[in-house]
Write a protein that holds these residues in place. Structure first.
Motif, PDB file in Angstrom:
ATOM      1  N   TYR A   1      77.617  21.869  49.530  1.00 50.48           N
ATOM      2  CA  TYR A   1      78.778  21.686  48.663  1.00 50.48           C
ATOM      3  C   TYR A   1      79.182  23.049  48.114  1.00 50.48           C
ATOM      4  N   LEU A   2      80.479  23.337  48.190  1.00 50.26           N
ATOM      5  CA  LEU A   2      81.004  24.644  47.786  1.00 50.26           C
ATOM      6  C   LEU A   2      81.949  24.474  46.603  1.00 50.26           C
ATOM      7  N   ASP A   3      81.980  25.501  45.742  1.00 44.26           N
ATOM      8  CA  ASP A   3      82.861  25.451  44.578  1.00 44.26           C
ATOM      9  C   ASP A   3      83.401  26.850  44.322  1.00 44.26           C
ATOM     10  N   GLY A   4      84.551  26.885  43.700  1.00 44.16           N
ATOM     11  CA  GLY A   4      85.219  28.150  43.397  1.00 44.16           C
ATOM     12  C   GLY A   4      86.662  27.851  43.081  1.00 44.16           C
ATOM     13  N   ALA A   5      87.572  28.544  43.720  1.00 49.34           N
ATOM     14  CA  ALA A   5      88.980  28.240  43.517  1.00 49.34           C
ATOM     15  C   ALA A   5      89.300  26.820  43.982  1.00 49.34           C
ATOM     16  N   PHE A   6      88.579  26.348  45.011  1.00 55.47           N
ATOM     17  CA  PHE A   6      88.711  24.978  45.514  1.00 55.47           C
ATOM     18  C   PHE A   6      87.317  24.447  45.816  1.00 55.47           C
TER      19      PHE A   6
ATOM     20  N   ALA B   1      94.551  25.601  52.675  1.00 52.02           N
ATOM     21  CA  ALA B   1      93.461  24.854  53.304  1.00 52.02           C
ATOM     22  C   ALA B   1      93.105  25.440  54.662  1.00 52.02           C
ATOM     23  N   THR B   2      94.124  25.764  55.456  1.00 45.33           N
ATOM     24  CA  THR B   2      93.878  26.336  56.783  1.00 45.33           C
ATOM     25  C   THR B   2      93.134  27.660  56.680  1.00 45.33           C
ATOM     26  N   ALA B   3      93.548  28.506  55.743  1.00 40.29           N
ATOM     27  CA  ALA B   3      92.896  29.808  55.584  1.00 40.29           C
ATOM     28  C   ALA B   3      91.437  29.646  55.160  1.00 40.29           C
ATOM     29  N   ILE B   4      91.185  28.732  54.245  1.00 40.15           N
ATOM     30  CA  ILE B   4      89.805  28.528  53.780  1.00 40.15           C
ATOM     31  C   ILE B   4      88.935  27.971  54.904  1.00 40.15           C
ATOM     32  N   LEU B   5      89.461  27.010  55.634  1.00 41.69           N
ATOM     33  CA  LEU B   5      88.687  26.419  56.724  1.00 41.69           C
ATOM     34  C   LEU B   5      88.372  27.453  57.801  1.00 41.69           C
ATOM     35  N   GLU B   6      89.318  28.305  58.104  1.00 41.71           N
ATOM     36  CA  GLU B   6      89.060  29.367  59.080  1.00 41.71           C
ATOM     37  C   GLU B   6      87.982  30.315  58.559  1.00 41.71           C
ATOM     38  N   GLY B   7      88.037  30.621  57.279  1.00 45.19           N
ATOM     39  CA  GLY B   7      87.016  31.488  56.694  1.00 45.19           C
ATOM     40  C   GLY B   7      85.641  30.856  56.718  1.00 45.19           C
ATOM     41  N   ILE B   8      85.569  29.554  56.435  1.00 43.80           N
ATOM     42  CA  ILE B   8      84.282  28.861  56.478  1.00 43.80           C
ATOM     43  C   ILE B   8      83.724  28.874  57.899  1.00 43.80           C
ATOM     44  N   LYS B   9      84.593  28.616  58.889  1.00 44.35           N
ATOM     45  CA  LYS B   9      84.135  28.640  60.281  1.00 44.35           C
ATOM     46  C   LYS B   9      83.565  30.005  60.641  1.00 44.35           C
TER      47      LYS B   9
ATOM     48  N   LEU C   1      83.732  30.924  48.737  1.00 49.65           N
ATOM     49  CA  LEU C   1      83.359  29.810  47.868  1.00 49.65           C
ATOM     50  C   LEU C   1      81.834  29.761  47.767  1.00 49.65           C
ATOM     51  N   ARG C   2      81.346  29.623  46.547  1.00 47.40           N
ATOM     52  CA  ARG C   2      79.908  29.649  46.307  1.00 47.40           C
ATOM     53  C   ARG C   2      79.266  28.345  46.772  1.00 47.40           C
ATOM     54  N   VAL C   3      78.127  28.431  47.465  1.00 45.68           N
ATOM     55  CA  VAL C   3      77.359  27.235  47.834  1.00 45.68           C
ATOM     56  C   VAL C   3      76.579  26.803  46.594  1.00 45.68           C
TER      57      VAL C   3
ATOM     58  N   ARG D   1      68.236  26.731  57.829  1.00 41.92           N
ATOM     59  CA  ARG D   1      67.258  26.207  56.875  1.00 41.92           C
ATOM     60  C   ARG D   1      66.487  27.344  56.209  1.00 41.92           C
ATOM     61  N   GLU D   2      66.202  28.376  56.969  1.00 43.32           N
ATOM     62  CA  GLU D   2      65.405  29.477  56.425  1.00 43.32           C
ATOM     63  C   GLU D   2      66.229  30.419  55.565  1.00 43.32           C
ATOM     64  N   ARG D   3      67.513  30.562  55.892  1.00 44.99           N
ATOM     65  CA  ARG D   3      68.368  31.500  55.151  1.00 44.99           C
ATOM     66  C   ARG D   3      69.672  30.810  54.793  1.00 44.99           C
ATOM     67  N   GLN D   4      69.619  30.018  53.735  1.00 42.54           N
ATOM     68  CA  GLN D   4      70.812  29.289  53.290  1.00 42.54           C
ATOM     69  C   GLN D   4      71.906  30.263  52.876  1.00 42.54           C
ATOM     70  N   PRO D   5      73.132  30.108  53.393  1.00 46.46           N
ATOM     71  CA  PRO D   5      74.214  31.017  52.977  1.00 46.46           C
ATOM     72  C   PRO D   5      74.510  30.867  51.488  1.00 46.46           C
ATOM     73  N   ALA D   6      74.789  31.976  50.832  1.00 42.72           N
ATOM     74  CA  ALA D   6      75.102  31.955  49.398  1.00 42.72           C
ATOM     75  C   ALA D   6      76.551  31.574  49.160  1.00 42.72           C
ATOM     76  N   GLU D   7      77.417  31.942  50.088  1.00 47.37           N
ATOM     77  CA  GLU D   7      78.823  31.561  49.968  1.00 47.37           C
ATOM     78  C   GLU D   7      79.453  31.516  51.352  1.00 47.37           C
ATOM     79  N   LEU D   8      80.540  30.777  51.452  1.00 43.42           N
ATOM     80  CA  LEU D   8      81.316  30.651  52.689  1.00 43.42           C
ATOM     81  C   LEU D   8      82.783  30.746  52.331  1.00 43.42           C
ATOM     82  N   ALA D   9      83.496  31.636  52.982  1.00 46.34           N
ATOM     83  CA  ALA D   9      84.920  31.863  52.719  1.00 46.34           C
ATOM     84  C   ALA D   9      85.179  32.161  51.241  1.00 46.34           C
TER      85      ALA D   9
END
Length: 549
Positions: free
Chosen positions: A489-494, A532-540, A465-467, A455-463
Motif C-alpha cells: 500500500y502506497l501513500d503520498g500525493a495519491f 494516474a497514467t504518469a503514476i502507474l508508469e512510474g510504479i511499473k 509514493l511511500r510504501v 521479499r528480501e529488499r522491500q522497496p521504500a517507495e514507488l513512483a
C-alpha cells in the motif's frame, strides 16, 4: 542418468495409447535426443487448483492422452473415496487439438470406475459445462480446455458438484490419487456406456440466460463480435437472438472454431494484436460497441469508440467492465454480496458500500469468488464476470456480454455511452486507474528470483509514493488463506496499491497496479487520467527495477 532417461521414455512409450505421441516419442528415443527427453520427463504436470494445463506432446510433462487418463483415474478414485462412486460426471470440451479425444478418454475412465458419465454433444463454452453440472445433478464435471493459452496448449479443468472449480484440499487429494496410478494397464476403461447429451442442456442454459436481463429493457445496441476462433459464436448469437438484440456483426475471419488460431499470435483479447481484425470490422461497420470472447467463451472483452485511441477504438480494462456491470446490476435492484479477487480494482468495494451492499475480497480465481456466501456478483480484472451465480457459479462470457449489451442499450436510449457512465463513477468515487506489469518467461527461476528479491529488499517507495505497509500473502491474512504473493500500500500525493504474484496458469510474473485520484467534477477528469497514467508508469518502472525483471 542417460540410461535412466531412456528407460523411462521406453516405459512410457510401451503404454502410450496415442499413435501421434508414440511416433513423436519414438523418434526422440531413436535419436537419443536427451535435451528433448529431459523436457518431457523432467517431472510431471502438476495438478492444482487450475487442474492441468500445458503444451501438447509426449511424456509426463506434456498434455496427452496418457496424462489425461491418469488424471481421470485420480478424479474417479477421489469421488469414490468420498462416497460418490455411483454419481454422474459431466464432461465438456472446446475445439482445440485433442480436446474431443481427452473428453472421450475421461468418459471411458469414469464408466470403467463404476461412475456414470455424460459428454456434451459438441464443442461448447466452458460456462455451459459449469451450468450442466448443477442442472443434471452431477457430482463433478470436467472441461477440456486451455482457455486463452497458445495454440500448442491444452488443459483439464475440474469442477465438483456445486458447479464451481476445485479448491484446497480437494486439489491435493485428487493429485495424490493421480500419483497413486501406477500404469495405464491398471486403469479400467470402458469401450462404451457413457451418454452423449443432446442439445437439451444447451437449450436449458440459453433459457437461463434470459434471467440476467430485465423484462422490457431496451435491446437496440449494435455489436461487432469476435469469437477469436473459439467456441462462443453459436451460443452467443443464439442468446442475443432469444433476447431480441440486433444480430451481432461477426468478425468473419475469426468466427469459426480453429485450433490453429491462424489470425492471432495469442488467442487472448488482452494480448496485443488479438483485437485488430475486430477493430478493422468496427471501423467499417461503425457499431456501438465491440464484444469479444476468449476461445472457451468464459471471458468477455468490450471495446468502445474513442477518437483519441489509435484506430478509433479502445479496449476497456476488465476493471472498467467490472465496475460498469456492478453499477448496472445495482441499478436493476440486485441484492446480495458483491465480490472480487485481490488483484481487481478497489472501486467495486466503493460502489457496493455506496449502495449499502456487502462486499468480499478473495484470493485470485473464480474458484474462490464462486464460494462467497450470498454471492450476487463477482468479477476479476482478467475479463471474467459472474453475473448469474444461481445459473453458473463461474465466470461466463455469454451472460456478461448480454448484460453489457443491455446496459449499452439503456445508455443509448438516453443519448449516453459506457464511457459516460465510467466518468460518472470516477466523479462519484474517485478515478481508479489500473494497469499491469506482466512478464512472460521461459525460465521459471526468473519468477522465483524476483519474488525472493522483493521479499528480501522491500522497496521504500514507488513512483515517489511511500510504501506505508507491505503484506507477504504467503503467510495468509485475517481474511485470506496463504498464497504466493506480495501486497504493497502506497501513500503520498495519491493512494496506490500494488500486488505481485506468479500466474497460476501461465509462465508469467504478474504485477497489478492501482492508483486513486480524487475528482471533484467532470472538468477534472482529463487531468486526473493524465496523473494516474504518469503514476502507474512510474510504479511499473520502479517495481521492475526492484524485482530485477
Amino acid at each position: 542418468m542417460t540410461q535412466d532417461l531412456i528407460a523411462r521414455a521406453r516405459a512410457w512409450l510401451a503404454e502410450d495409447p496415442d499413435s501421434e505421441t508414440r511416433n513423436e516419442l519414438g523418434k526422440l528415443v531413436d535419436a537419443q535426443d536427451l535435451d528433448a527427453l529431459a523436457e518431457r520427463f523432467g517431472g510431471t504436470l502438476q495438478f492444482g487448483t487450475a487442474g492441468l494445463r500445458g503444451e501438447l506432446g509426449a511424456g509426463p510433462m506434456r498434455m496427452n492422452r496418457a496424462v489425461v487418463i491418469r488424471a481421470a483415474a485420480g478424479l474417479a478414485a477421489y469421488l469414490k473415496a468420498n462416497g460418490q462412486g455411483d454419481g454422474l460426471v459431466v464432461i465438456g470440451f472446446d475445439a482445440r487439438y485433442k480436446s474431443a479425444d481427452f473428453a472421450r478418454d475421461t468418459a471411458a475412465v469414469m464408466v470403467g470406475a463404476g461412475l456414470r458419465a455424460a459428454v456434451l454433444p459438441h464443442p461448447l463454452p466452458t460456462p455451459v459445462l459449469a451450468f450442466a453440472i448443477r442442472e443434471l445433478g452431477a457430482v463433478a464435471g470436467v472441461e477440456v480446455t486451455a482457455s486463452h493459452n497458445p495454440p500448442r496448449d491444452n488443459g483439464y479443468k475440474v469442477y465438483l458438484g456445486d458447479g464451481s472449480q476445485i479448491v484446497p484440499p480437494a486439489d491435493a487429494e485428487i493429485a495424490a490419487e493421480i500419483d497413486a496410478v501406477r500404469g495405464l494397464g491398471d486403469v479400467p476403461r470402458a469401450e462404451s456406456g457413457w451418454d452423449i447429451l443432446g442439445d437439451e442442456v444447451l437449450d436449458a442454459y440459453l433459457a437461463r440466460t434470459d434471467a440476467v436481463l430485465t423484462a422490457g429493457s431496451p435491446r437496440t445496441v449494435r455489436v461487432v463480435y469476435t469469437a477469436l476462433h473459439g467456441v462462443g459464436k453459436d451460443v452467443l448469437t443464439a442468446a442475443f437472438a432469444r433476447a431480441g438484440f440486433p444480430t451481432p456483426a461477426l468478425v468473419q475471419e475469426q468466427a469459426e472454431p480453429d485450433p490453429a488460431f491462424p489470425t492471432v499470435s495469442f488467442p487472448n483479447p488482452e494480448e496485443p494484436g488479438a483485437m485488430d481484425l475486430a477493430f478493422e470490422t468496427a471501423r467499417r461497420l461503425q457499431p456501438d460497441i465491440v464484444i469479444a470472447n476468449d476461445p472457451d467463451a468464459d471471458r468477455c472483452a468490450v471495446a468502445v469508440p474513442d477518437a483519441a485511441a489509435l484506430g478509433g477504438w479502445r479496449m476497456l480494462r476488465g476493471d472498467e467492465v467490472g465496475a460498469l456491470l456492478a453499477e448496472h446490476l445495482i441499478h436493476k435492484g440486485a441484492r446480495g454480496t458483491f465480490a472480487e479477487s485481490i488483484v481487481s480494482s478497489s472501486l467495486l468495494g466503493r460502489i457496493a458500500e455506496a449502495a449499502g451492499l456487502p462486499y468480499e475480497e478473495t484470493l485470485t480465481g473464480f474458484k474462490w469468488i464462486a464460494r462467497v456466501e450470498g454471492l450476487r456478483y463477482g468479477y476479476e480484472e482478467a475479463l471474467g464476470y459472474c453475473v448469474d451465480p444461481e445459473g453458473v457459479r463461474d465466470k461466463d462470457g455469454i451472460t456478461a456480454a448480454l448484460l453489457v449489451a443491455e446496459l449499452a442499450s439503456e445508455l443509448k436510449e438516453r443519448g449516453r455511452t459506457l464511457t459516460d457512465l465510467l466518468d460518472d463513477l470516477a466523479v462519484a468515487h474517485g478515478l481508479h486507474g489500473t494497469d499491469q506489469l506482466s512478464v512472460r518467461v521461459e525460465d521459471l527461476g526468473i519468477i522465483t528470483n524476483a519474488m525472493r528479491r522483493l521479499r528480501e529488499r522491500q522497496p521504500a517507495e514507488l513512483a515517489g509514493l511511500r510504501v506505508v505497509s507491505a503484506e507477504d500473502l504467503s503467510r495468509g491474512t485475517d481474511r485470506l488463506p496463504p498464497t504466493d504473493g506480495l501486497r504493497y500500500y502506497l501513500d503520498g500525493a495519491f493512494k496506490a496499491r500494488v500486488i505481485v504474484r506468479p500466474s497460476g496458469t501461465e509462465p508469467k510474473l504478474k504485477c497489478y497496479l492501482e492508483v486513486v485520484v480524487p475528482v471533484a467534477d467532470a472538468s477534472e477528469l482529463t487531468t486526473a487520467r493524465e496523473r494516474a497514467t504518469a503514476i502507474l508508469e512510474g510504479i511499473k518502472r520502479d517495481l521492475a527495477e526492484a524485482a530485477g525483471i
